[in-house]
Design an enzyme around this catalytic site. Structure first.
Site, short mmCIF file in Angstrom:
data_model
loop_
_atom_site.label_atom_id
_atom_site.label_comp_id
_atom_site.label_asym_id
_atom_site.label_seq_id
_atom_site.Cartn_x
_atom_site.Cartn_y
_atom_site.Cartn_z
N ASN A 34 11.11 8.84 0.69
CA ASN A 34 11.54 7.46 0.47
C ASN A 34 12.45 7.01 1.61
O ASN A 34 12.02 6.93 2.74
CB ASN A 34 12.21 7.32 -0.90
CG ASN A 34 12.31 5.87 -1.33
OD1 ASN A 34 11.37 5.10 -1.13
ND2 ASN A 34 13.43 5.48 -1.90
N ASP A 84 19.70 -0.39 -3.10
CA ASP A 84 18.51 0.05 -2.35
C ASP A 84 18.94 0.51 -0.96
O ASP A 84 19.88 1.29 -0.83
CB ASP A 84 17.48 -1.08 -2.31
CG ASP A 84 16.05 -0.59 -2.24
OD1 ASP A 84 15.80 0.38 -1.50
OD2 ASP A 84 15.18 -1.17 -2.91
#
Length: 314
Positions: free
Chosen positions: A123, A224
């Site tokens: 990720n 995020d």
């Protein structure tokens, strides 16, 4: 009391009219005066030369989630099945030009962890100030809330570490203080919404003394991707809230900056003077606005730090 800033946020039309499904990992490459980023499910790396508006893209054989560069311009990418070295070709074949297919790449696998569950991928990822590449893994089905993810270090000698931080659901938010002695990491899953800080040993590359830096249950959105500015403040994309949040090194929220997309995904400083904050975004499957999935730029009144290159030879 945190300040809400309202500088002009510009949508970069040169980035393309088609929105990204999951725009992530913006990286400013000063040598080219260009911004690179990825669209994860599209298996694509995109480049925008900001001054000219020239856009290029490269399609990969699997999903790509995060990128960094070495000094030669080779890309180090965290993908579905591992870490890869990518050579991005500038040549367009007659066949690809006729078909409209993106440019080809040379792809070489460098390392892979032992994934803790099925359906995982890398990720968020980037280099520390010394040029070690860090990235974490996650189970792609976020609804499963499976804490099988882990954070890894890939050093200049080409060695992938064992998990350095484990039990992560949706690893995100990597960043380092200007002197490199503090490392930041987030878990953006709705059930976590935490940002941690670590004391970071710049010689060994070992993070220690993990503590909660910010709990976004007390703020808007989910934490995020992130960037650190020259003042040492930590900018985090507040996914689902349409905001960028800036925290001081002490963990105090001191600025909020609204952005058009509901789901800003990651931010990065760039531009000739590193005074522009570029923001990628995600386009939700339902209820998307005209802004979701596009690339934005804003000058927040502070400067950033040059993105470190990978210290090894790819």
């Amino acid at each position: 009391m945190s300040a809400t800033l309202n500088p002009r946020v510009e949508r970069l039309e040169g980035a393309g009219q088609a929105p990204a499904a999951t725009g992530e990992s913006p990286v400013w490459r000063a040598a080219e005066q260009a911004l690179y980023w990825v669209d994860i499910p599209a298996c694509k790396i995109v480049r925008l030369r900001v001054d000219s508006g020239q856009r290029s893209e490269w399609r990969l054989p699997e999903q790509v989630a995060c990128i960094a560069f070495d000094r030669h311009g080779t890309v180090l990418a965290g993908c579905e099945t591992g870490l890869f070295a990518l050579t991005l070709s500038e040549a367009v074949s007659a066949a690809s030009a006729a078909s409209g297919e993106p440019l080809a790449t040379s792809v070489r696998k460098l390392a892979a962890p032992e994934f803790g569950a099925d359906g995982m991928r890398f990720n968020d990822g980037r280099c520390d100030r010394q040029g070690r590449f860090w990235s974490g893994t996650m189970v792609q089905n976020m609804a499963a809330a499976n804490p099988a993810g882990a954070l890894y270090r890939f050093d200049a000698q080409g060695v992938l570490s064992a998990p350095v931080v484990d039990a992560l659901i949706t690893q995100n938010g990597l960043g380092w203080s200007p002197d490199g002695t503090t490392m930041y990491l987030s878990d953006s899953h709705p059930s976590r919404r935490l940002i941690w800080a670590f004391d970071y040993d710049i010689e060994s590359g070992e993070p220690r003394n993990r503590r909660v830096f910010a709990d976004l249950h007390h703020h808007a959105g989910r934490p995020d991707g992130a960037a650190v500015d020259a003042d040492g403040c930590y900018w985090i994309c507040a996914n689902d809230a349409g905001l960028l949040l800036r925290f001081t090194p002490e963990g105090k929220l001191d600025r909020q900056l609204p952005v058009p997309p509901t789901k800003p995904a990651m931010c990065a400083f760039g531009g000739r003077d590193l005074d522009t904050l570029f923001v990628t975004s995600i386009r939700p499957a339902t209820g998307a606005s005209e802004h979701d999935g596009h690339l934005f730029a804003v000058r927040p009144g502070v400067t950033g730090l040059a993105e470190p290159e990978f210290a090894g030879e790819l």
